[in-house]
Design a protein around this motif. Structure first.
Motif, PDB file in Angstrom:
ATOM      1  N   LEU A  68       4.801  -6.948 -22.188  1.00  0.00           N
ATOM      2  CA  LEU A  68       3.538  -7.368 -21.584  1.00  0.00           C
ATOM      3  C   LEU A  68       2.508  -6.247 -21.619  1.00  0.00           C
ATOM      4  CD1 LEU A  68       4.922  -9.320 -18.470  1.00  0.00           C
ATOM      5  CD2 LEU A  68       3.726 -10.307 -20.442  1.00  0.00           C
ATOM      6  N   LEU A  69       2.949  -5.020 -21.344  1.00  0.00           N
ATOM      7  CA  LEU A  69       2.021  -3.881 -21.373  1.00  0.00           C
ATOM      8  C   LEU A  69       1.516  -3.584 -22.769  1.00  0.00           C
ATOM      9  CD1 LEU A  69       3.823  -1.448 -18.874  1.00  0.00           C
ATOM     10  CD2 LEU A  69       1.716  -2.739 -18.484  1.00  0.00           C
ATOM     11  N   ASP A  70       2.332  -3.921 -23.759  1.00  0.00           N
ATOM     12  CA  ASP A  70       1.923  -3.683 -25.150  1.00  0.00           C
ATOM     13  C   ASP A  70       0.913  -4.706 -25.657  1.00  0.00           C
ATOM     14  OD1 ASP A  70       3.429  -1.412 -25.372  1.00  0.00           O
ATOM     15  OD2 ASP A  70       5.169  -2.411 -26.273  1.00  0.00           O
ATOM     16  N   GLY A  71       0.511  -5.682 -24.818  1.00  0.00           N
ATOM     17  CA  GLY A  71      -0.520  -6.620 -25.224  1.00  0.00           C
ATOM     18  C   GLY A  71      -0.173  -8.071 -25.021  1.00  0.00           C
ATOM     19  N   ALA A  72       1.085  -8.362 -24.718  1.00  0.00           N
ATOM     20  CA  ALA A  72       1.481  -9.753 -24.560  1.00  0.00           C
ATOM     21  C   ALA A  72       0.863 -10.390 -23.329  1.00  0.00           C
ATOM     22  CB  ALA A  72       3.006  -9.856 -24.493  1.00  0.00           C
ATOM     23  N   MET A  73       0.413  -9.569 -22.367  1.00  0.00           N
ATOM     24  CA  MET A  73      -0.169 -10.131 -21.157  1.00  0.00           C
ATOM     25  C   MET A  73      -1.501 -10.860 -21.429  1.00  0.00           C
ATOM     26  SD  MET A  73      -1.790  -6.912 -19.071  1.00  0.00           S
ATOM     27  CE  MET A  73      -0.210  -6.123 -18.868  1.00  0.00           C
ATOM     28  N   ASP A  74      -2.098 -10.603 -22.574  1.00  0.00           N
ATOM     29  CA  ASP A  74      -3.346 -11.288 -22.908  1.00  0.00           C
ATOM     30  C   ASP A  74      -3.125 -12.755 -23.238  1.00  0.00           C
ATOM     31  OD1 ASP A  74      -4.691  -8.911 -22.555  1.00  0.00           O
ATOM     32  OD2 ASP A  74      -4.464  -8.302 -24.659  1.00  0.00           O
ATOM     33  N   ARG A  92       2.632 -14.542 -21.053  1.00  0.00           N
ATOM     34  CA  ARG A  92       2.680 -13.728 -19.840  1.00  0.00           C
ATOM     35  C   ARG A  92       3.486 -14.429 -18.751  1.00  0.00           C
ATOM     36  NH1 ARG A  92      -2.843 -12.850 -18.555  1.00  0.00           N
ATOM     37  NH2 ARG A  92      -2.840 -14.807 -17.365  1.00  0.00           N
ATOM     38  N   GLU A  93       3.218 -15.706 -18.542  1.00  0.00           N
ATOM     39  CA  GLU A  93       3.937 -16.462 -17.521  1.00  0.00           C
ATOM     40  C   GLU A  93       5.424 -16.568 -17.849  1.00  0.00           C
ATOM     41  OE1 GLU A  93       3.821 -20.859 -15.341  1.00  0.00           O
ATOM     42  OE2 GLU A  93       2.295 -20.320 -16.832  1.00  0.00           O
ATOM     43  N   LYS A  94       5.722 -16.782 -19.127  1.00  0.00           N
ATOM     44  CA  LYS A  94       7.110 -16.917 -19.575  1.00  0.00           C
ATOM     45  C   LYS A  94       7.881 -15.610 -19.352  1.00  0.00           C
ATOM     46  CE  LYS A  94       9.793 -17.795 -23.784  1.00  0.00           C
ATOM     47  NZ  LYS A  94       9.707 -18.114 -25.238  1.00  0.00           N
ATOM     48  N   TYR A  95       7.286 -14.477 -19.726  1.00  0.00           N
ATOM     49  CA  TYR A  95       7.967 -13.191 -19.600  1.00  0.00           C
ATOM     50  C   TYR A  95       8.099 -12.767 -18.145  1.00  0.00           C
ATOM     51  CZ  TYR A  95       8.052 -12.294 -24.631  1.00  0.00           C
ATOM     52  OH  TYR A  95       8.310 -12.343 -25.990  1.00  0.00           O
ATOM     53  N   LEU A  96       7.088 -13.079 -17.335  1.00  0.00           N
ATOM     54  CA  LEU A  96       7.170 -12.745 -15.919  1.00  0.00           C
ATOM     55  C   LEU A  96       8.271 -13.545 -15.230  1.00  0.00           C
ATOM     56  CD1 LEU A  96       3.409 -12.394 -14.905  1.00  0.00           C
ATOM     57  CD2 LEU A  96       5.126 -10.584 -15.011  1.00  0.00           C
TER      58      LEU A  96
END
Length: 347
Positions: free
Chosen positions: A146-152, A157-161
């Protein structure tokens, strides 16, 4: 009880007798040669020689042994055990030998116990390291992604969280189980003893795990119809946890379209025994003695796929023992397993 003669006395007696005989023979020869032989003088000389020799030898032997034994007691810290220090220093070699042999056996047993504990400690640390690092690395991996850019990406983002949250929940589950076992072991976890219907608790566990068992089409059932309540005295919540853990295990290792059956029987006048029986994989006899160890897994690869903290059976054992009851296990490979535990009947 009559005490045995000290070995040092026997040694002094035999040595004195030997010296007396030799000297008596020599003095007899001397008196014969000098033509002054007298039986009374010879007898008196023999008696005096014997008693003088005995006391000198006994005194010297005891002093010799005492000095060396005292040095052992003073110098060897291994001999500072309570069993030896309570007793006075003895010059009796038989008693000393018995004490040293007993001490050596005790120390050997202690060393063997420590060796087993050290092996268990290493295995336990390896297991807990594995159990903790898997969810930790999972959480870390999703957060770094997510920090590498997936949070955009909102969906990503929702899936990884959500996945990271599951990893954290697993960590919390493991820590809570460990905390519970520790409290049970040291007696810090209080039990709320109450009277309740064990049949009702079993039915509640069946309802709770109905969906889980349905995935493998495993039937959860009683061995018979219990129309009347069976009242027991125990901590209701903890016994519910015991039954849940045992039934979850039977589902986890049960065969597809199998059965998990619970029976409740009178054992003795004031006891009942609850049996949880399945027709699943079964357990090899070699693994049964270690089933209740923390993180011990019979099939490490398979059990990890099924999830769980690896602490379920250990918690079950500690809860049952906290009630001053017993838990038993019988199993046969490819046939199934039966876990049973006793409870006190309510009057």
């Amino acid at each position: 009880m009559k005490k045995n003669i000290k070995r040092s006395y026997k040694f002094a007696t035999k040595t004195s007798l030997f010296i007396t005989l030799v000297l008596t023979v020599l003095i007899a020869v001397f008196l014969s040669v000098s033509e002054a032989f007298n039986i009374g003088v010879l007898f008196g000389f023999s008696a005096c020689c014997y008693f003088v020799s005995f006391f000198i030898i006994q005194y010297r032997v005891e002093r010799f042994i005492y000095r060396r034994v005292k040095k052992i007691y003073d110098d060897l810290t291994l001999l500072e055990s309570a069993s030896l220090r309570r007793q006075p220093i003895t010059t009796d070699m038989a008693t000393l030998t018995q004490e040293i042999e007993k001490f050596a056996k005790d120390k050997k047993l202690e060393i063997e116990t420590l060796t087993v504990r050290e092996e268990y400690r290493k295995e336990f640390l390896g297991n807990i390291s594995h159990e903790l690092k898997t969810p930790l690395f999972t959480v870390q991996g999703y957060i770094l992604t997510l920090l590498d850019g997936a949070m955009d990406d909102e969906k990503l983002r929702e899936k990884y969280l959500e996945r990271a949250n599951k990893g954290v929940e697993r960590l919390i589950y493991i820590v809570q189980d460990l905390d519970m076992i520790t409290k049970l072991e040291v007696g810090d976890l209080s039990l709320n003893i109450d009277t309740f219907d064990i049949v009702e608790v079993v039915e509640g566990v069946f309802d709770l795990l109905e969906m889980k068992s349905a995935k493998k089409k495993i039937t959860l059932t009683f061995d018979m119809l219990y129309s009347n309540p069976i009242l027991v005295k125990a901590d209701k919540d903890r016994i519910r946890q015991v039954l849940s853990n045992l039934v979850v295990n039977s589902i986890k290792y049960g065969r597809f379209k199998g059965t998990t059956e619970i029976s409740i029987e009178n054992l003795i006048k004031n006891k009942v025994i609850v049996r949880v029986t399945d027709n699943g994989e079964g357990i090899a006899k070699a693994n049964i003695p270690r089933l209740f160890e923390r993180f011990y897994r019979v099939d490490k690869s398979g059990s990890r796929k099924e999830g769980g903290s690896g602490l379920g059976l250990s918690i079950v054992k500690h809860i049952i023992e906290a009630h001053d009851e017993r838990i038993y296990v019988e199993s046969e490979l490819s046939v199934g397993s039966e876990f049973s535990f006793t409870l006190e009947k309510a009057k």
